[in-house]
Design a protein around this motif. Structure first.
Motif, PDB file in Angstrom:
ATOM      1  N   PRO A 140      -2.289  -3.511  -6.496  1.00 32.99           N
ATOM      2  CA  PRO A 140      -3.610  -3.719  -5.887  1.00 32.99           C
ATOM      3  C   PRO A 140      -4.151  -5.131  -6.105  1.00 32.99           C
ATOM      4  O   PRO A 140      -4.905  -5.642  -5.268  1.00 32.99           O
ATOM      5  CB  PRO A 140      -4.490  -2.681  -6.585  1.00 32.99           C
ATOM      6  N   TYR A 158      -8.040   1.105   3.305  1.00 40.00           N
ATOM      7  CA  TYR A 158      -7.587  -0.278   3.504  1.00 40.00           C
ATOM      8  C   TYR A 158      -6.651  -0.395   4.700  1.00 40.00           C
ATOM      9  O   TYR A 158      -6.800  -1.280   5.544  1.00 40.00           O
ATOM     10  CB  TYR A 158      -6.890  -0.780   2.237  1.00 40.00           C
ATOM     11  N   VAL A 192      -9.515   1.160  -6.435  1.00 40.12           N
ATOM     12  CA  VAL A 192      -8.214   1.699  -6.844  1.00 40.12           C
ATOM     13  C   VAL A 192      -8.061   1.728  -8.361  1.00 40.12           C
ATOM     14  O   VAL A 192      -7.453   2.650  -8.925  1.00 40.12           O
ATOM     15  CB  VAL A 192      -7.073   0.858  -6.224  1.00 40.12           C
ATOM     16  N   THR A 239     -10.240  -2.563  -2.277  1.00 43.09           N
ATOM     17  CA  THR A 239      -9.264  -2.586  -3.359  1.00 43.09           C
ATOM     18  C   THR A 239      -9.820  -2.279  -4.745  1.00 43.09           C
ATOM     19  O   THR A 239      -9.164  -1.560  -5.522  1.00 43.09           O
ATOM     20  CB  THR A 239      -8.552  -3.954  -3.396  1.00 43.09           C
ATOM     21  N   THR A 299      -6.980   6.767  -6.614  1.00 41.27           N
ATOM     22  CA  THR A 299      -6.090   5.656  -6.255  1.00 41.27           C
ATOM     23  C   THR A 299      -5.745   5.653  -4.777  1.00 41.27           C
ATOM     24  O   THR A 299      -5.726   4.603  -4.129  1.00 41.27           O
ATOM     25  CB  THR A 299      -4.785   5.735  -7.077  1.00 41.27           C
ATOM     26  N   LEU A 351      -6.726   3.049  -0.671  1.00 40.23           N
ATOM     27  CA  LEU A 351      -5.568   2.484   0.018  1.00 40.23           C
ATOM     28  C   LEU A 351      -5.487   2.999   1.450  1.00 40.23           C
ATOM     29  O   LEU A 351      -5.118   2.261   2.369  1.00 40.23           O
ATOM     30  CB  LEU A 351      -4.287   2.833  -0.746  1.00 40.23           C
ATOM     31  N   GLU A 354     -10.023  -5.911   2.257  1.00 43.24           N
ATOM     32  CA  GLU A 354      -9.763  -6.073   0.823  1.00 43.24           C
ATOM     33  C   GLU A 354     -10.926  -5.603  -0.053  1.00 43.24           C
ATOM     34  O   GLU A 354     -10.753  -5.390  -1.257  1.00 43.24           O
ATOM     35  CB  GLU A 354      -9.442  -7.528   0.504  1.00 43.24           C
ATOM     36  N   ALA A 380       0.829  -1.205   0.000  1.00 45.11           N
ATOM     37  CA  ALA A 380       0.000   0.000   0.000  1.00 45.11           C
ATOM     38  C   ALA A 380       0.863   1.254   0.000  1.00 45.11           C
ATOM     39  O   ALA A 380       0.555   2.245  -0.683  1.00 45.11           O
ATOM     40  CB  ALA A 380      -0.934  -0.008   1.205  1.00 45.11           C
ATOM     41  N   ILE A 433      -3.009  -7.292  -3.312  1.00 46.28           N
ATOM     42  CA  ILE A 433      -3.825  -7.079  -2.108  1.00 46.28           C
ATOM     43  C   ILE A 433      -5.181  -7.756  -2.272  1.00 46.28           C
ATOM     44  O   ILE A 433      -5.679  -8.415  -1.351  1.00 46.28           O
ATOM     45  CB  ILE A 433      -4.003  -5.573  -1.840  1.00 46.28           C
ATOM     46  N   TRP A 434      -5.781  -7.628  -3.436  1.00 46.87           N
ATOM     47  CA  TRP A 434      -7.119  -8.186  -3.685  1.00 46.87           C
ATOM     48  C   TRP A 434      -7.144  -9.705  -3.512  1.00 46.87           C
ATOM     49  O   TRP A 434      -8.023 -10.254  -2.861  1.00 46.87           O
ATOM     50  CB  TRP A 434      -7.548  -7.797  -5.091  1.00 46.87           C
TER      51      TRP A 434
END
Length: 501
Positions: free
Chosen positions: A483, A424, A376, A373, A417, A421, A370, A297, A486-487
């Protein structure tokens, strides 16, 4: 996104995630009799719980923080139009001139690493008040500087105090707003501070031509003094463990029974105050070193934050050198930057909340960080597109409106964007939002400090067209794959991360 892992294992993001301090305390064994002495917030409603405050009080706290952030962020850029004047007065070279602007941002990298953890020990309110006073003292001193060394030193110390806004924002917003309100609360909070970065050069441009550059610091200090008075009356303590500790103290005094305690007190019962403070102070560093989701992130946010400050630090020069406009007129082009960020924050706030509700329903009502995400990705495409348009329009000296439209789109995309984050990180570390925010801010502030230092050379060598194209391509390479990690893997990465105490 129909086949996303979050929709299949949204519950895993909660059950597998690293236990928070409060959860660890709950897992600590205690007898049934001890249950009667645990001091917690009442369910389903408790007037002292910040998340149960009336909406007006929540917005009052949010707005105080937002207005304070506007001034502190504006100070970071307000001297940009006056750098040439300051450079001449103090006989500074180009690197020293850029340093006067950037050193403030360097301080905002290190300040949150200290201030964030302190707010998780002493509370948000006390830290806000102390940082306000610290900032105004050194900002006034900048106006009285009579050599370049003093100006740079005072700018660094002022930036250290100003950095509290980065450390406190995540914590306070996480304290008072629930996940369902995250997008709206972030969009309203960011509305005023986002103006600060772009409005600073506009105000600075007019002040540079009409008065001494010293009034840039004195005027912002007057505003900060007003905000200090407002914060003392309108800002309430929001840190839940501290509120509960005060409740437990009150109950112990009233009943004379020392058995009452909070879960936070139980967790730290065997630790001295020095040990508790020491653990808190190293927490952001541990997060940054050992937690991959913070690293990922931070990487995305830091890159786009650095690009923002490339634009802020060079935009005025573009209009003065390439379009031969006055300093005052060059500052007006920052309106496009401000409008892009404001539009991005408002669009993203609604997009975040809408997608969150939809994805949460698809995940059988389970909350998972999540879920933020997907918001983003639109910005990860728009940001580079705007940079490309801005760069080539400037390269061929097209009409100023085309350049401003490119800058608008770039800022719009970067804001879309960064907001998800930020949400998150807040939701992945609910008990330590300030420390997590400080860890993330460290990388952001470093790029804001470093990127403007090489930006003039980049544009001189590559030109605006290829310079911005290079940056845009790197943005695509960073902003799309990260991203996705992260997803698909965020829950597993959080589960494997070291516990944070």
């Amino acid at each position: 996104m129909a086949s996303s892992p979050v929709s299949n294992n949204g519950s895993d993001a909660i059950t597998e995630a690293t236990p928070t301090d409060i959860e660890l305390a709950r897992m600590t064994s205690y007898s049934k009799q001890d249950d009667n002495f645990i001091v917690t917030f009442a369910e389903p409603f408790d007037a002292e719980n910040p998340k149960d405050w009336r909406t007006g009080r929540k917005w009052a706290v949010t707005d105080v923080l937002s207005a304070t952030g506007f001034n502190r962020i504006m100070v970071s850029t307000i001297i940009a139009p006056a750098l040439s004047t300051i450079s001449t007065e103090f006989n500074k070279n180009s690197a020293e001139s850029a340093m006067a602007l950037s050193i403030y941002l360097l301080a905002t990298a290190f300040g949150p690493l200290v201030i964030g953890p302190l707010s998780e020990v002493y509370g948000r309110k006390q830290i806000l008040h102390v940082s306000n006073i610290w900032f105004v003292i050194w900002n006034i001193a900048c106006g009285f500087a009579h050599n370049k060394e003093t100006l740079i030193a005072c700018r660094f110390l002022a930036g250290f105090g100003a950095s509290a806004i980065y450390a406190l924002a995540n914590g306070v917003l996480g304290d008072v707003w629930r996940p369902e309100q995250r997008g709206r609360s972030l969009s309203v909070y960011l509305l005023i501070p986002l103006l600060g970065a772009a409005v600073g050069p506009i105000i600075g441009g007019f002040m540079a031509n009409r008065t001494t550059w010293r009034w840039m610091f004195w005027a912002t200090s007057i505003f900060q003094a007003v905000m200090i008075l407002v914060s003392f009356t309108a800002f309430r303590e929001t840190y839940e463990p501290l509120i509960l500790r005060k409740r437990a103290d009150r109950i112990r005094r009233e009943t004379g029974d020392t058995q009452y305690y909070t879960l936070d007190e139980r967790l730290h019962a065997e630790n001295s105050a020095v040990r508790v403070l020491g653990r808190a102070l190293i927490r952001p560093v541990r997060l940054l070193i050992f937690h991959p989701i913070i690293q990922i992130a931070s990487l995305i946010s830091a890159f786009y934050y650095g690009i923002l400050y490339i634009v802020l630090s060079t935009f005025s020069d573009l209009w003065i050198d390439q379009y031969h406009q006055s300093v005052e007129i060059s500052g007006l082009h920052y309106i496009a930057v401000a409008l892009g960020e404001i539009a991005g924050s408002q669009i993203c706030g609604k997009l975040m909340d809408s997608l969150y509700h939809r994805l949460k329903a698809r995940a059988n009502g389970e909350h998972a960080p999540e879920l933020r995400t997907p918001s983003v990705f639109p910005g990860a495409l728009l940001g580079p597109l705007g940079l490309f348009l801005y760069g080539w329009a400037a390269q061929y000296r097209l009409h100023w409106a085309v350049v401003d439209i490119g800058a608008f789109i770039a800022m719009l995309g970067m804001q879309i964007t960064s907001m998800p984050l930020q949400a998150y990180v807040m939701e992945a570390y609910p008990e330590h939002t300030s420390s997590a925010g400080a860890a993330s801010q460290f990388a952001r502030s470093l790029t804001a400090f470093l990127f403007p230092l090489f930006a003039p050379t980049m544009y001189n060598v590559l030109g605006y067209g290829w310079g911005n194209t290079t940056v845009a391509l790197i943005g695509l390479a960073v902003g799309l794959p990260a991203p996705l990690v992260i997803w698909y893997s965020g829950a597993k990465l959080r589960a494997r991360a070291q516990p944070i105490y």
